[in-house]
Design an enzyme around this catalytic site. Structure first.
Site, short mmCIF file in Angstrom:
data_model
loop_
_atom_site.label_atom_id
_atom_site.label_comp_id
_atom_site.label_asym_id
_atom_site.label_seq_id
_atom_site.Cartn_x
_atom_site.Cartn_y
_atom_site.Cartn_z
N ASP A 2 0.86 -1.18 0.00
CA ASP A 2 0.00 0.00 0.00
C ASP A 2 0.90 1.23 0.00
O ASP A 2 1.47 1.59 1.03
CB ASP A 2 -0.91 -0.02 1.23
CG ASP A 2 -1.67 1.28 1.43
OD1 ASP A 2 -1.91 1.99 0.43
OD2 ASP A 2 -2.01 1.60 2.59
N THR A 33 2.63 9.54 2.07
CA THR A 33 3.65 9.71 3.10
C THR A 33 4.43 8.43 3.36
O THR A 33 5.66 8.44 3.41
CB THR A 33 3.00 10.19 4.41
OG1 THR A 33 2.29 11.41 4.17
CG2 THR A 33 4.06 10.44 5.48
N VAL A 86 3.40 0.81 2.97
CA VAL A 86 3.28 -0.32 3.90
C VAL A 86 3.39 -1.63 3.12
O VAL A 86 2.74 -1.80 2.09
CB VAL A 86 1.94 -0.26 4.66
CG1 VAL A 86 1.84 -1.41 5.65
CG2 VAL A 86 1.80 1.08 5.40
N ALA A 96 -6.53 4.88 -5.43
CA ALA A 96 -6.64 3.43 -5.25
C ALA A 96 -6.93 3.06 -3.81
O ALA A 96 -7.68 2.11 -3.54
CB ALA A 96 -5.35 2.76 -5.72
N ASP A 97 -6.36 3.80 -2.87
CA ASP A 97 -6.56 3.47 -1.46
C ASP A 97 -8.02 3.63 -1.05
O ASP A 97 -8.55 2.84 -0.25
CB ASP A 97 -5.66 4.32 -0.56
CG ASP A 97 -5.83 5.81 -0.78
OD1 ASP A 97 -6.37 6.23 -1.84
OD2 ASP A 97 -5.41 6.59 0.10
N ASP A 100 -10.60 7.92 6.50
CA ASP A 100 -9.20 7.50 6.51
C ASP A 100 -8.33 8.69 6.88
O ASP A 100 -8.27 9.69 6.15
CB ASP A 100 -8.81 6.96 5.13
CG ASP A 100 -7.45 6.26 5.14
OD1 ASP A 100 -6.70 6.42 6.11
OD2 ASP A 100 -7.16 5.54 4.17
N THR A 136 -2.45 11.36 4.81
CA THR A 136 -1.93 12.66 4.41
C THR A 136 -3.08 13.62 4.16
O THR A 136 -3.02 14.80 4.52
CB THR A 136 -1.07 12.51 3.14
OG1 THR A 136 -0.06 11.51 3.38
CG2 THR A 136 -0.40 13.82 2.78
N THR A 163 0.28 29.50 23.21
CA THR A 163 0.22 29.24 21.77
C THR A 163 0.04 27.76 21.45
O THR A 163 -0.84 27.39 20.66
CB THR A 163 1.49 29.77 21.08
OG1 THR A 163 1.55 31.18 21.27
CG2 THR A 163 1.47 29.46 19.59
#
EC number: 2.7.1.33
Length: 257
Positions: free
Chosen positions: A6, A10, A13, A109-110, A130, A133, A185
């Protein structure tokens, strides 16, 4: 055994399945310049630690949202495992679901792999969130058709954008704030991002369900899913292995009878 890959924006896997049992899972930063040899040497060493060998792999499947990575991943499968990979999105790969979109070729595709796994596991209608990213919301109807969804910036992407575009805002890690009203902050940034995304999740789930016209089960996947699920009732189920299991299902569907 099946090697499922996969490749996301980022991370990439790699997982090995022996039937339904996952024998190993490894993660690397996605890099289109990483050669098949670099990946092969790295992966074989990690497989050895789990008692797996090169010869155990007799099938491979790839899903990638980064087209530039596909060539080297193909070469990895051919050269190191002597297996022509099945690639999600290619015309000869049957997902077993309908894609009810104007431009089906534009869907990552994911997202389609997640839809396959979610329908097979939970039936529908469903919303699949999901946390990657990008944070994606995907709709699957009761017949298993992929109906579209929504795409928002990912949580870490939003935090990084705040830091990069603002001179006085530091780089911070996501976490659940103790209070809504930040007294400095960093607490204020954590509140804005974390609780802002909780509001995004609840708002989009509500609007999608209203537009769909039926109650929907919400499945969350991705590394940040547990962190956000604990703060809202909008998410009913966390499924860490959704994408990899989807690749396993798709591979089985495309075997000769």
């Amino acid at each position: 055994m099946l090697l499922a890959i996969d490749s996301g924006n980022t991370n990439t896997v790699f997982a090995v399945y022996d039937g339904d049992a996952k024998r190993g899972e490894w993660r690397a930063a996605t890099n289109a310049n990483r050669t098949a040899d670099e990946m092969g040497v790295w992966l074989l060493q990690l497989m050895t630690l789990e008692g797996l060998s090169q010869g155990d792999i007799d099938a491979t499947i790839i899903a990638s949202v980064v087209p530039a990575t596909v060539f080297n991943l193909r070469m990895l499968c051919h050269r190191y495992f002597h297996s022509p990979p099945m690639v999600v999105g290619e015309p000869d790969v049957d997902l077993g679901i309908g894609i009810l979109l104007e431009r089906p070729d534009e869907v990552g595709a994911d997202r389609l792999v997640n839809a396959v796994a979610a329908h097979e596991t939970y039936r529908g209608p469903l919303i699949v969130i999901d946390f990657g990213t990008a944070t994606t919301f995907d709709v699957v109807d009761e017949e298993g058709n992929y109906c579209g969804g929504a795409i928002a910036p990912g949580v870490n992407l939003s935090l990084e954008a705040l830091h990069m575009a603002s001179a006085q805002l530091p780089r911070v890690a996501i976490g659940r704030p103790r209070t809504v009203i930040g007294k400095a902050t960093i607490p204020a940034m954590k509140s804005g991002i974390y609780l802002g995304y909780v509001g995004l999740i609840e708002g989009l789930v509500k609007r999608i369900s209203e537009e769909f016209g039926a109650p929907m089960r919400v499945i969350a996947t991705g590394g940040l899913a547990p962190l956000f699920a604990e703060a809202t009732d909008a998410i009913q189920t966390i499924d860490d292995d959704l994408t990899l299991r989807g690749l396993l299902i798709i591979h089985r569907r495309n075997q000769p009878d």
